[in-house]
Design a protein around this motif. Structure first.
Motif, PDB file in Angstrom:
ATOM      1  N   LEU A 170      39.893  48.970  49.108  1.00  0.00           N
ATOM      2  CA  LEU A 170      40.666  47.774  49.428  1.00  0.00           C
ATOM      3  C   LEU A 170      39.765  46.653  49.914  1.00  0.00           C
ATOM      4  O   LEU A 170      39.968  45.479  49.557  1.00  0.00           O
ATOM      5  CB  LEU A 170      41.716  48.119  50.486  1.00  0.00           C
ATOM      6  N   SER A 171      38.751  46.977  50.698  1.00  0.00           N
ATOM      7  CA  SER A 171      37.834  45.946  51.175  1.00  0.00           C
ATOM      8  C   SER A 171      37.054  45.316  50.033  1.00  0.00           C
ATOM      9  O   SER A 171      36.767  44.111  50.060  1.00  0.00           O
ATOM     10  CB  SER A 171      36.878  46.530  52.214  1.00  0.00           C
ATOM     11  N   CYS A 172      36.711  46.098  49.001  1.00  0.00           N
ATOM     12  CA  CYS A 172      35.999  45.549  47.840  1.00  0.00           C
ATOM     13  C   CYS A 172      36.856  44.522  47.117  1.00  0.00           C
ATOM     14  O   CYS A 172      36.391  43.437  46.756  1.00  0.00           O
ATOM     15  CB  CYS A 172      35.621  46.675  46.884  1.00  0.00           C
ATOM     16  N   VAL A 173      38.122  44.862  46.902  1.00  0.00           N
ATOM     17  CA  VAL A 173      39.022  43.962  46.176  1.00  0.00           C
ATOM     18  C   VAL A 173      39.208  42.660  46.954  1.00  0.00           C
ATOM     19  O   VAL A 173      39.118  41.555  46.400  1.00  0.00           O
ATOM     20  CB  VAL A 173      40.370  44.657  45.914  1.00  0.00           C
ATOM     21  N   ILE A 174      39.452  42.779  48.264  1.00  0.00           N
ATOM     22  CA  ILE A 174      39.678  41.576  49.070  1.00  0.00           C
ATOM     23  C   ILE A 174      38.404  40.749  49.163  1.00  0.00           C
ATOM     24  O   ILE A 174      38.440  39.514  49.111  1.00  0.00           O
ATOM     25  CB  ILE A 174      40.185  41.969  50.465  1.00  0.00           C
ATOM     26  N   PHE A 175      37.261  41.421  49.278  1.00  0.00           N
ATOM     27  CA  PHE A 175      35.988  40.706  49.363  1.00  0.00           C
ATOM     28  C   PHE A 175      35.726  39.871  48.110  1.00  0.00           C
ATOM     29  O   PHE A 175      35.308  38.712  48.191  1.00  0.00           O
ATOM     30  CB  PHE A 175      34.864  41.714  49.589  1.00  0.00           C
ATOM     31  N   CYS A 176      35.974  40.449  46.949  1.00  0.00           N
ATOM     32  CA  CYS A 176      35.743  39.726  45.692  1.00  0.00           C
ATOM     33  C   CYS A 176      36.701  38.547  45.552  1.00  0.00           C
ATOM     34  O   CYS A 176      36.299  37.452  45.140  1.00  0.00           O
ATOM     35  CB  CYS A 176      35.891  40.678  44.516  1.00  0.00           C
ATOM     36  N   CYS A 177      37.963  38.773  45.876  1.00  0.00           N
ATOM     37  CA  CYS A 177      38.936  37.683  45.783  1.00  0.00           C
ATOM     38  C   CYS A 177      38.588  36.554  46.747  1.00  0.00           C
ATOM     39  O   CYS A 177      38.695  35.369  46.405  1.00  0.00           O
ATOM     40  CB  CYS A 177      40.340  38.208  46.069  1.00  0.00           C
ATOM     41  N   ASN A 178      38.144  36.908  47.936  1.00  0.00           N
ATOM     42  CA  ASN A 178      37.771  35.874  48.897  1.00  0.00           C
ATOM     43  C   ASN A 178      36.517  35.132  48.459  1.00  0.00           C
ATOM     44  O   ASN A 178      36.386  33.923  48.688  1.00  0.00           O
ATOM     45  CB  ASN A 178      37.552  36.502  50.272  1.00  0.00           C
ATOM     46  N   GLY A 179      35.580  35.827  47.812  1.00  0.00           N
ATOM     47  CA  GLY A 179      34.396  35.147  47.294  1.00  0.00           C
ATOM     48  C   GLY A 179      34.739  34.118  46.235  1.00  0.00           C
ATOM     49  O   GLY A 179      34.191  33.006  46.222  1.00  0.00           O
ATOM     50  N   GLU A 180      35.653  34.465  45.342  1.00  0.00           N
ATOM     51  CA  GLU A 180      36.092  33.501  44.332  1.00  0.00           C
ATOM     52  C   GLU A 180      36.825  32.325  44.975  1.00  0.00           C
ATOM     53  O   GLU A 180      36.668  31.173  44.557  1.00  0.00           O
ATOM     54  CB  GLU A 180      37.007  34.195  43.320  1.00  0.00           C
ATOM     55  N   LEU A 181      37.618  32.605  46.006  1.00  0.00           N
ATOM     56  CA  LEU A 181      38.340  31.524  46.687  1.00  0.00           C
ATOM     57  C   LEU A 181      37.385  30.587  47.395  1.00  0.00           C
ATOM     58  O   LEU A 181      37.542  29.356  47.330  1.00  0.00           O
ATOM     59  CB  LEU A 181      39.334  32.139  47.680  1.00  0.00           C
ATOM     60  N   LEU A 182      36.384  31.137  48.062  1.00  0.00           N
ATOM     61  CA  LEU A 182      35.397  30.289  48.733  1.00  0.00           C
ATOM     62  C   LEU A 182      34.624  29.431  47.737  1.00  0.00           C
ATOM     63  O   LEU A 182      34.363  28.250  47.979  1.00  0.00           O
ATOM     64  CB  LEU A 182      34.430  31.157  49.538  1.00  0.00           C
ATOM     65  N   GLN A 183      34.260  30.039  46.596  1.00  0.00           N
ATOM     66  CA  GLN A 183      33.529  29.286  45.594  1.00  0.00           C
ATOM     67  C   GLN A 183      34.396  28.162  45.027  1.00  0.00           C
ATOM     68  O   GLN A 183      33.914  27.051  44.794  1.00  0.00           O
ATOM     69  CB  GLN A 183      33.073  30.216  44.470  1.00  0.00           C
ATOM     70  N   ALA A 184      35.679  28.435  44.816  1.00  0.00           N
ATOM     71  CA  ALA A 184      36.578  27.404  44.301  1.00  0.00           C
ATOM     72  C   ALA A 184      36.765  26.281  45.312  1.00  0.00           C
ATOM     73  O   ALA A 184      36.805  25.098  44.943  1.00  0.00           O
ATOM     74  CB  ALA A 184      37.930  28.031  43.950  1.00  0.00           C
ATOM     75  N   LEU A 185      36.855  26.621  46.591  1.00  0.00           N
ATOM     76  CA  LEU A 185      37.024  25.591  47.609  1.00  0.00           C
ATOM     77  C   LEU A 185      35.789  24.706  47.730  1.00  0.00           C
ATOM     78  O   LEU A 185      35.902  23.504  47.982  1.00  0.00           O
ATOM     79  CB  LEU A 185      37.328  26.239  48.963  1.00  0.00           C
ATOM     80  N   GLN A 186      34.611  25.284  47.540  1.00  0.00           N
ATOM     81  CA  GLN A 186      33.380  24.519  47.686  1.00  0.00           C
ATOM     82  C   GLN A 186      33.060  23.666  46.459  1.00  0.00           C
ATOM     83  O   GLN A 186      32.463  22.600  46.585  1.00  0.00           O
ATOM     84  CB  GLN A 186      32.211  25.467  47.964  1.00  0.00           C
ATOM     85  N   VAL A 187      33.470  24.129  45.290  1.00  0.00           N
ATOM     86  CA  VAL A 187      33.035  23.482  44.048  1.00  0.00           C
ATOM     87  C   VAL A 187      34.125  22.611  43.430  1.00  0.00           C
ATOM     88  O   VAL A 187      33.864  21.498  42.966  1.00  0.00           O
ATOM     89  CB  VAL A 187      32.551  24.544  43.036  1.00  0.00           C
ATOM     90  N   HIS A 188      35.346  23.095  43.431  1.00  0.00           N
ATOM     91  CA  HIS A 188      36.397  22.453  42.646  1.00  0.00           C
ATOM     92  C   HIS A 188      37.372  21.628  43.470  1.00  0.00           C
ATOM     93  O   HIS A 188      38.346  21.110  42.911  1.00  0.00           O
ATOM     94  CB  HIS A 188      37.182  23.518  41.869  1.00  0.00           C
ATOM     95  N   SER A 189      37.170  21.491  44.764  1.00  0.00           N
ATOM     96  CA  SER A 189      38.082  20.673  45.559  1.00  0.00           C
ATOM     97  C   SER A 189      37.825  19.191  45.285  1.00  0.00           C
ATOM     98  O   SER A 189      36.672  18.759  45.172  1.00  0.00           O
ATOM     99  CB  SER A 189      37.907  20.965  47.051  1.00  0.00           C
TER     100      SER A 189
END
Length: 410
Positions: A66-85
């Motif tokens: 479960l931690s792997c799945v949440i970690f990956c999803c959060n990494g994509e969210l952080l990248q989207a917030l930093q790049v595509h906002s």
């Protein structure tokens, strides 16, 4: 002969005296029966419910997954917030974002500020002396060191995603599995057999292949014939190669910081790893130091133009930052469970399971298909985890028993 049984003058046999019978009033008798009945009911409920709770060793792999799945999803969210906002929405600067993500331990603050948790905040010290015992005797001061380490390697990981795709960053980060294993052999006497050493070698090789450094694209091979175009093309290729090297270096720095964080924590507080109260207390102080020390450093970085401080302004950016902070806090809580319930190598090996899931997210969200060498490297990283954790030696009976324990918990 008959007298010997009925009693002789030389034998002073008396019947045992029985204790006096204490008679209770009707009201007291009814109260005692009611109390006994309630105690029996509680024991029955406890006995009926205890068998439904699976063992911690059974829950540890599920917490890791479960931690792997949440970690990956959060990494994509952080990248989207930093790049595509957009500029109107804005986004939190990386340092501010990470500081917010590490404040989840404050939920335990009321427990240790007042109440029973405050009295249980004194813990034993490991055998030996020196700096190890000093830090173990003062977990508040040790939490400051670990807060800075936690912030440093996560910031390096986040900066790496600005130069590399999240999948490549995560793949290079998996070299931490080999780092932690080598340190565990030296410091914690972990067994070093041929299969585990092969796993370490595959982790290093797989991370190199998955990073894409060995991939030669067509733009390196066939430059344009025109002089100006050839010069601009060569400059673009050199800039892209430099960006990739910077991203890989940052990911390796994050892996090294993660290794120091975990190995140092186990070296100092390994005798308390099964103490949930200590882990909650330590996590609370890590969050406190982020609030008291790290956040002022974030403002100092903005004042010295090291990194401009940005706040999310739009509703989408605010919501995304909040969700990212909740996900990061959840991952930190799951890591605590893995530390308590899992083997010493389960936590570093947990992150390697995120490699194929990150590749899947890159394909679904960004349309990026990995090259053959990158895909081979990611497979080698996964195989290295299997060898290091000796998962191939587990019998089918172990998996059937784990499944039976999970069925019993439902």
């Amino acid at each position: 002969r008959k007298a010997s049984f009925t009693g002789s003058p030389h034998m002073n046999l008396k019947p045992p005296s029985s204790p006096p019978v204490q008679r209770l009033s009707p009201a007291a008798s009814a109260a005692a029966m009611s109390s006994s009945s309630r105690q029996e009911d509680c024991e029955k409920e406890t006995h009926a419910g205890s068998w439904r709770i699976p063992r911690p060793s059974t829950l540890a792999p599920w917490a890791a997954l479960l931690s792997c799945v949440i970690f990956c999803c959060n990494g994509e969210l952080l990248q989207a917030l930093q790049v595509h906002s957009s500029r109107e929405e804005g986004h939190a600067s990386p340092l501010l974002n990470l500081t917010i993500c590490h404040l989840g331990g404050l939920v335990f603050l009321p427990c240790f500020a007042c109440g029973p948790g405050k009295a249980g905040a004194s813990y034993g010290t490991p055998a030996g002396g020196g700096a190890r015992s000093s830090l173990a005797n003062c977990p508040k001061a040790a939490a400051l060191l670990f807060a800075l380490l936690l912030m440093s390697y996560n910031y390096a990981w986040l900066l790496s995603t600005e130069y590399l795709a999240a999948g490549l960053t995560n793949a290079v980060f998996q070299v931490s599995v080999a780092f932690v294993y080598v340190a565990s052999v030296i410091l914690f006497a972990e067994p070093a057999n041929a299969s585990r050493l092969l796993g370490v070698a595959l982790a290093l090789l797989g991370s190199l292949l998955a990073s894409g450094l060995t991939e030669k694209s067509s733009e390196y091979q066939t430059p344009p014939t025109h002089t100006d175009n050839a010069g601009s093309h060569a400059a673009a290729v050199a800039a892209a190669a430099q960006q990739r090297l910077v991203g890989v270096a940052l990911a390796l720095a994050a892996a090294a910081g993660y290794t120091v964080y975990q190995v140092l924590f186990r070296f100092i507080f390994g005798h308390l790893k099964q103490d949930a109260s200590f882990l909650a207390y330590f996590g609370t102080w890590i969050s406190m130091w982020h609030l008291l020390v790290v956040l002022p450093l974030v403002f100092l970085a903005d004042f010295t133009a090291g990194e401009l401080l940005e706040f999310p302004r739009g509703p989408v950016a605010i919501l995304g930052t909040t969700v990212s902070a909740i996900l990061a806090s959840t991952v930190n809580a799951l890591y605590l469970c893995i530390v308590m319930w899992g083997s010493p190598m389960m936590l570093p090996a947990t992150s390697a399971l995120s490699v194929p899931f990150t590749v899947l997210l890159d394909f679904l969200l960004h349309g990026r298909s990995p090259q053959k060498t990158e895909l081979l490297g990611q497979m080698l990283v996964v195989v290295s985890v299997v060898l290091i954790l000796q998962l191939h030696t587990l019998s089918p009976r172990y998996f059937r028993k784990s499944a039976k324990d999970m069925d019993a918990s439902t």
